[in-house]
Design an enzyme around this catalytic site. Structure first.
Site, PDB file in Angstrom:
ATOM      1  N   CYS A   5       0.845  -1.203   0.000  1.00  0.00           N
ATOM      2  CA  CYS A   5       0.000   0.000   0.000  1.00  0.00           C
ATOM      3  C   CYS A   5       0.879   1.251   0.000  1.00  0.00           C
ATOM      4  O   CYS A   5       1.684   1.463   0.913  1.00  0.00           O
ATOM      5  CB  CYS A   5      -0.910  -0.004   1.224  1.00  0.00           C
ATOM      6  SG  CYS A   5      -1.829   1.531   1.424  1.00  0.00           S
ATOM      7  N   HIS A  47      -4.259   1.092   8.334  1.00  0.00           N
ATOM      8  CA  HIS A  47      -4.727   0.692   7.005  1.00  0.00           C
ATOM      9  C   HIS A  47      -6.161   0.193   7.091  1.00  0.00           C
ATOM     10  O   HIS A  47      -6.476  -0.722   7.839  1.00  0.00           O
ATOM     11  CB  HIS A  47      -3.839  -0.407   6.418  1.00  0.00           C
ATOM     12  CG  HIS A  47      -4.260  -0.793   5.031  1.00  0.00           C
ATOM     13  ND1 HIS A  47      -3.781  -0.154   3.911  1.00  0.00           N
ATOM     14  CD2 HIS A  47      -5.165  -1.705   4.601  1.00  0.00           C
ATOM     15  CE1 HIS A  47      -4.351  -0.682   2.847  1.00  0.00           C
ATOM     16  NE2 HIS A  47      -5.201  -1.627   3.233  1.00  0.00           N
ATOM     17  N   HIS A  99      -6.565   2.472   0.342  1.00  0.00           N
ATOM     18  CA  HIS A  99      -6.376   2.825   1.752  1.00  0.00           C
ATOM     19  C   HIS A  99      -7.271   4.048   1.918  1.00  0.00           C
ATOM     20  O   HIS A  99      -7.060   5.069   1.243  1.00  0.00           O
ATOM     21  CB  HIS A  99      -4.892   3.132   2.005  1.00  0.00           C
ATOM     22  CG  HIS A  99      -4.544   3.558   3.400  1.00  0.00           C
ATOM     23  ND1 HIS A  99      -3.441   3.059   4.070  1.00  0.00           N
ATOM     24  CD2 HIS A  99      -5.117   4.462   4.238  1.00  0.00           C
ATOM     25  CE1 HIS A  99      -3.353   3.618   5.266  1.00  0.00           C
ATOM     26  NE2 HIS A  99      -4.366   4.479   5.388  1.00  0.00           N
ATOM     27  N   HIS A 101      -9.205   7.324   2.296  1.00  0.00           N
ATOM     28  CA  HIS A 101      -8.708   8.693   2.369  1.00  0.00           C
ATOM     29  C   HIS A 101      -9.786   9.652   1.921  1.00  0.00           C
ATOM     30  O   HIS A 101     -10.632   9.317   1.097  1.00  0.00           O
ATOM     31  CB  HIS A 101      -7.462   8.870   1.494  1.00  0.00           C
ATOM     32  CG  HIS A 101      -7.649   8.434   0.069  1.00  0.00           C
ATOM     33  ND1 HIS A 101      -7.585   7.106  -0.302  1.00  0.00           N
ATOM     34  CD2 HIS A 101      -7.925   9.130  -1.050  1.00  0.00           C
ATOM     35  CE1 HIS A 101      -7.797   7.005  -1.616  1.00  0.00           C
ATOM     36  NE2 HIS A 101      -8.017   8.224  -2.088  1.00  0.00           N
TER      37      HIS A 101
HETATM   38  P1  5GP Z   1      -8.304   7.809  -5.282  1.00  0.00           P
HETATM   39  O1  5GP Z   1      -8.475   7.849  -6.770  1.00  0.00           O
HETATM   40  O2  5GP Z   1      -7.834   6.471  -4.805  1.00  0.00           O
HETATM   41  O3  5GP Z   1      -9.503   8.321  -4.535  1.00  0.00           O
HETATM   42  O4  5GP Z   1      -7.186   8.877  -4.965  1.00  0.00           O
HETATM   43  C1  5GP Z   1      -5.830   8.567  -4.901  1.00  0.00           C
HETATM   44  C2  5GP Z   1      -5.094   9.864  -5.024  1.00  0.00           C
HETATM   45  O5  5GP Z   1      -3.774   9.643  -4.582  1.00  0.00           O
HETATM   46  C3  5GP Z   1      -5.014  10.396  -6.456  1.00  0.00           C
HETATM   47  O6  5GP Z   1      -5.607  11.686  -6.522  1.00  0.00           O
HETATM   48  C4  5GP Z   1      -3.508  10.420  -6.748  1.00  0.00           C
HETATM   49  O7  5GP Z   1      -3.111  11.559  -7.466  1.00  0.00           O
HETATM   50  C5  5GP Z   1      -2.892  10.404  -5.358  1.00  0.00           C
HETATM   51  N1  5GP Z   1      -1.612   9.728  -5.266  1.00  0.00           N
HETATM   52  C6  5GP Z   1      -1.289   8.503  -5.770  1.00  0.00           C
HETATM   53  N2  5GP Z   1      -0.014   8.183  -5.464  1.00  0.00           N
HETATM   54  C7  5GP Z   1       0.463   9.223  -4.732  1.00  0.00           C
HETATM   55  C8  5GP Z   1       1.731   9.481  -4.120  1.00  0.00           C
HETATM   56  O8  5GP Z   1       2.678   8.702  -4.170  1.00  0.00           O
HETATM   57  N3  5GP Z   1       1.866  10.680  -3.455  1.00  0.00           N
HETATM   58  C9  5GP Z   1       0.843  11.570  -3.364  1.00  0.00           C
HETATM   59  N4  5GP Z   1       1.073  12.706  -2.686  1.00  0.00           N
HETATM   60  N5  5GP Z   1      -0.366  11.360  -3.933  1.00  0.00           N
HETATM   61  C10 5GP Z   1      -0.548  10.203  -4.603  1.00  0.00           C
HETATM   62 ZN    ZN Z   2      -2.408   1.333   3.629  1.00  0.00          ZN
END
Ligand code: 5GP
Ligand code: ZN
Length: 107
Positions: A5, A47, A99, A101
Protein backbone atom coordinates in the site's frame (compact mmCIF):
# COMPACT_ATOMS: atom_id res chain seq x y z
CA UNK A 1 0.41 -1.53 7.61
CA UNK A 2 -0.12 -3.23 4.30
CA UNK A 3 3.10 -4.08 2.47
CA UNK A 4 1.82 -3.20 -0.98
CA UNK A 5 0.00 0.00 0.00
CA UNK A 6 1.54 3.28 -1.16
CA UNK A 7 -0.18 5.31 1.58
CA UNK A 8 1.14 2.95 4.28
CA UNK A 9 4.61 3.54 2.84
CA UNK A 10 4.08 7.32 2.97
CA UNK A 11 2.89 7.06 6.61
CA UNK A 12 5.94 4.93 7.45
CA UNK A 13 8.20 7.58 5.88
CA UNK A 14 9.45 5.21 3.18
CA UNK A 15 8.02 7.43 0.42
CA UNK A 16 8.22 11.24 0.76
CA UNK A 17 5.18 13.50 0.78
CA UNK A 18 4.38 17.18 1.10
CA UNK A 19 2.85 17.14 4.57
CA UNK A 20 0.06 19.59 5.43
CA UNK A 21 -1.18 18.29 8.78
CA UNK A 22 -0.44 15.39 11.10
CA UNK A 23 -1.68 14.15 14.45
CA UNK A 24 -1.63 10.79 16.22
CA UNK A 25 -4.42 9.46 14.01
CA UNK A 26 -4.13 10.94 10.52
CA UNK A 27 -1.59 12.26 8.05
CA UNK A 28 -2.59 14.87 5.45
CA UNK A 29 -0.46 15.65 2.41
CA UNK A 30 -0.76 17.34 -0.98
CA UNK A 31 -2.08 15.16 -3.78
CA UNK A 32 0.70 14.43 -6.29
CA UNK A 33 -1.72 15.13 -9.16
CA UNK A 34 -3.87 18.02 -7.89
CA UNK A 35 -7.32 18.57 -9.38
CA UNK A 36 -7.86 21.90 -7.59
CA UNK A 37 -5.69 24.77 -6.32
CA UNK A 38 -5.77 23.08 -2.92
CA UNK A 39 -6.00 19.30 -3.13
CA UNK A 40 -5.01 17.47 0.03
CA UNK A 41 -5.48 13.84 1.03
CA UNK A 42 -6.38 13.01 4.64
CA UNK A 43 -5.31 9.47 5.44
CA UNK A 44 -5.84 7.46 8.64
CA UNK A 45 -2.62 6.01 10.03
CA UNK A 46 -4.18 2.55 10.26
CA UNK A 47 -4.73 0.69 7.01
CA UNK A 48 -8.43 0.42 6.24
CA UNK A 49 -10.20 0.52 2.92
CA UNK A 50 -13.90 0.01 2.51
CA UNK A 51 -16.39 2.37 4.12
CA UNK A 52 -19.14 -0.19 3.57
CA UNK A 53 -17.23 -2.67 5.75
CA UNK A 54 -16.87 -0.22 8.63
CA UNK A 55 -18.60 -0.77 11.95
CA UNK A 56 -18.58 0.55 15.53
CA UNK A 57 -14.89 -0.34 15.81
CA UNK A 58 -14.07 2.22 13.11
CA UNK A 59 -16.15 5.10 14.48
CA UNK A 60 -13.18 6.81 16.13
CA UNK A 61 -10.94 6.47 13.09
CA UNK A 62 -13.68 7.77 10.77
CA UNK A 63 -14.27 10.76 13.02
CA UNK A 64 -10.55 11.51 13.12
CA UNK A 65 -10.50 11.74 9.33
CA UNK A 66 -13.17 14.44 9.42
CA UNK A 67 -11.37 16.32 12.19
CA UNK A 68 -8.29 16.19 9.95
CA UNK A 69 -10.33 17.53 7.04
CA UNK A 70 -11.27 20.56 9.11
CA UNK A 71 -7.66 21.14 10.18
CA UNK A 72 -6.53 20.98 6.55
CA UNK A 73 -9.22 23.45 5.48
CA UNK A 74 -8.14 25.89 8.19
CA UNK A 75 -4.42 25.44 7.43
CA UNK A 76 -5.05 26.20 3.76
CA UNK A 77 -7.36 29.15 4.46
CA UNK A 78 -10.24 27.76 2.41
CA UNK A 79 -12.91 27.75 5.11
CA UNK A 80 -14.39 30.98 3.74
CA UNK A 81 -14.15 30.28 0.01
CA UNK A 82 -15.40 26.72 0.41
CA UNK A 83 -14.14 23.21 -0.22
CA UNK A 84 -15.34 19.79 -1.28
CA UNK A 85 -14.66 16.54 0.58
CA UNK A 86 -14.68 13.35 -1.48
CA UNK A 87 -14.25 9.66 -0.67
CA UNK A 88 -13.91 7.49 -3.77
CA UNK A 89 -15.03 3.93 -3.06
CA UNK A 90 -14.30 1.26 -5.64
CA UNK A 91 -12.67 1.28 -9.05
CA UNK A 92 -15.96 2.25 -10.68
CA UNK A 93 -15.87 5.48 -8.67
CA UNK A 94 -12.28 6.20 -9.67
CA UNK A 95 -10.53 4.84 -6.59
CA UNK A 96 -6.85 4.11 -7.28
CA UNK A 97 -5.40 3.73 -3.80
CA UNK A 98 -7.18 1.22 -1.58
CA UNK A 99 -6.38 2.82 1.75
CA UNK A 100 -9.29 4.98 2.90
CA UNK A 101 -8.71 8.69 2.37
CA UNK A 102 -10.61 11.93 2.03
CA UNK A 103 -9.86 14.34 -0.80
CA UNK A 104 -10.08 17.97 0.34
CA UNK A 105 -10.41 20.21 -2.69
CA UNK A 106 -10.80 23.96 -2.79
CA UNK A 107 -13.93 25.22 -4.54
P1 5GP B 1 -8.30 7.81 -5.28
O1 5GP B 1 -8.48 7.85 -6.77
O2 5GP B 1 -7.83 6.47 -4.81
O3 5GP B 1 -9.50 8.32 -4.53
O4 5GP B 1 -7.19 8.88 -4.97
C1 5GP B 1 -5.83 8.57 -4.90
C2 5GP B 1 -5.09 9.86 -5.02
O5 5GP B 1 -3.77 9.64 -4.58
C3 5GP B 1 -5.01 10.40 -6.46
O6 5GP B 1 -5.61 11.69 -6.52
C4 5GP B 1 -3.51 10.42 -6.75
O7 5GP B 1 -3.11 11.56 -7.47
C5 5GP B 1 -2.89 10.40 -5.36
N1 5GP B 1 -1.61 9.73 -5.27
C6 5GP B 1 -1.29 8.50 -5.77
N2 5GP B 1 -0.01 8.18 -5.46
C7 5GP B 1 0.46 9.22 -4.73
C8 5GP B 1 1.73 9.48 -4.12
O8 5GP B 1 2.68 8.70 -4.17
N3 5GP B 1 1.87 10.68 -3.45
C9 5GP B 1 0.84 11.57 -3.36
N4 5GP B 1 1.07 12.71 -2.69
N5 5GP B 1 -0.37 11.36 -3.93
C10 5GP B 1 -0.55 10.20 -4.60
ZN1 ZN C 1 -2.41 1.33 3.63
Amino acid sequence: MSDDCIFCKIIAGDIPCSRVYEDDHVLAFNDINPKARVHVLVVPKVHFDRLHESDEVEVGMLGRILVGVGKVASANDITGSGYRVQFNQGRGAGQEVFHLHAHVMSA
